[in-house]
Design an enzyme around this catalytic site. Structure first.
Site, mmCIF file in Angstrom:
data_model
loop_
_atom_site.group_PDB
_atom_site.id
_atom_site.type_symbol
_atom_site.label_atom_id
_atom_site.label_comp_id
_atom_site.label_asym_id
_atom_site.label_seq_id
_atom_site.Cartn_x
_atom_site.Cartn_y
_atom_site.Cartn_z
ATOM 1 N N PRO A 2 0.842 -1.215 0.000
ATOM 2 C CG PRO A 2 -0.558 -1.486 1.836
ATOM 3 C CD PRO A 2 0.730 -1.979 1.239
ATOM 4 C CD GLU A 3 4.345 2.808 -2.458
ATOM 5 O OE1 GLU A 3 4.509 3.813 -1.748
ATOM 6 O OE2 GLU A 3 5.258 2.016 -2.729
ATOM 7 C CG HIS A 91 -3.303 -13.767 7.584
ATOM 8 N ND1 HIS A 91 -2.210 -14.165 8.338
ATOM 9 C CD2 HIS A 91 -3.331 -14.594 6.504
ATOM 10 C CE1 HIS A 91 -1.613 -15.182 7.724
ATOM 11 N NE2 HIS A 91 -2.272 -15.467 6.627
#
Ligand code: ZN
Length: 271
Positions: A2-3, A91
């Site tokens: 993720p940017e 998760h």
């Protein structure tokens, strides 16, 4: 990974569903993230309402009247809002349950993300205090890059990826912005002219804005109950295109490792 555009899209995606909502319970299934998730979160947040959600760099700030949750998605983290909680999957490490059966679920296979709490000014938190300007704010411009780079002997690509210089310019966006600005990634940061830095700052802003507006079309995914949000890919001009023809001049794109990161450029279009 993720940017900044994905983080901003996440913020915009969850905000309308979470702002104003009151926490009923916080469930920590696995608090072993990059730093331990504070065990007091359930007690601290119970019966408190979210008043806004901000972003600083790649940190999402979920703000309450008595403090702020500082979230980072790390390498593989994602957040989604659910209206009818399904059983947690592997998760799904942390759930924030709100009154009215609304849930914010944190999923992170690699557990490099973080969930922290501060009751002080979050912008003064040690992770945020030394960050450079936001690339989409007016204090980020060619003059800022020009002044910050004087005397620096590192490659310009490494320089713009330094979060003390400007936040949120990851490897892909750095390669793409340097192509758009016509600057070779290996050029010495301290030797790039003021004019070229103005062009580069505009390219960085434009590329990030484009990615964010693309992300707008995926907003519905943040409330999808049967999967994690799908991140978006925009059309790339140089990144990952080693030896493929440049989209402008048809010459082959070059691959070069700079600061241990793969860097792509066109020898003809970037000088
Ligand atoms: Zn070219």
């Amino acid at each position: 990974l993720p940017e900044l555009p994905e983080v901003e899209t996440t913020r915009r995606g969850i905000a309308p569903h979470i702002i104003g909502q009151t926490v009923r319970k916080v469930i920590i299934r696995n608090g072993n993230l990059r730093w331990p998730v504070p065990l007091h979160l359930d007690q601290t947040l119970q019966n408190h309402a979210v008043f806004t959600i901000d972003r600083r760099g790649k940190y999402i700030l979920v703000r309450f009247e008595h403090g702020t949750l500082i979230l980072h998605l790390g390498m593989s983290g994602s957040l989604r809002v659910m209206f009818d909680a399904t059983a947690p999957l592997k998760h799904d490490h942390v759930d924030f349950e709100f009154t009215g059966n609304r849930l914010l679920r944190y999923h992170d296979p690699r557990r490099f993300g973080s969930i922290l709490w501060t009751s002080d000014n979050p912008y003064q938190h040690k992770l945020l205090a030394d960050l450079g300007p936001e690339p989409l704010q007016p204090d980020f411009n060619g003059d800022h890059l020009f002044h910050a780079s004087r005397g620096r002997t590192q490659a310009v690509k490494t320089f713009i990826m330094d979060s003390h210089v400007v936040v949120g310019v990851g490897n892909i966006y750095a390669s793409e912005a340097l192509f758009a600005g016509g600057i070779r990634p290996q050029a010495l940061a301290g030797k790039v002219s003021r004019d070229r830095y103005w062009k580069l700052a505009a390219a960085i802003r434009s590329i990030l804005n484009k990615a964010i507006s693309k992300g707008g079309t995926t907003l519905r995914d943040f409330t999808n109950s049967d999967g994690k949000p799908g991140y978006f890919q925009q059309k790339l001009n140089v990144y990952g295109r080693d030896q493929l023809p440049c989209r402008k001049c048809k010459q082959p794109i070059q691959l070069l490792v700079i600061g241990q990161r793969a860097s792509y450029f066109c020898r003809h279009c970037q000088r």
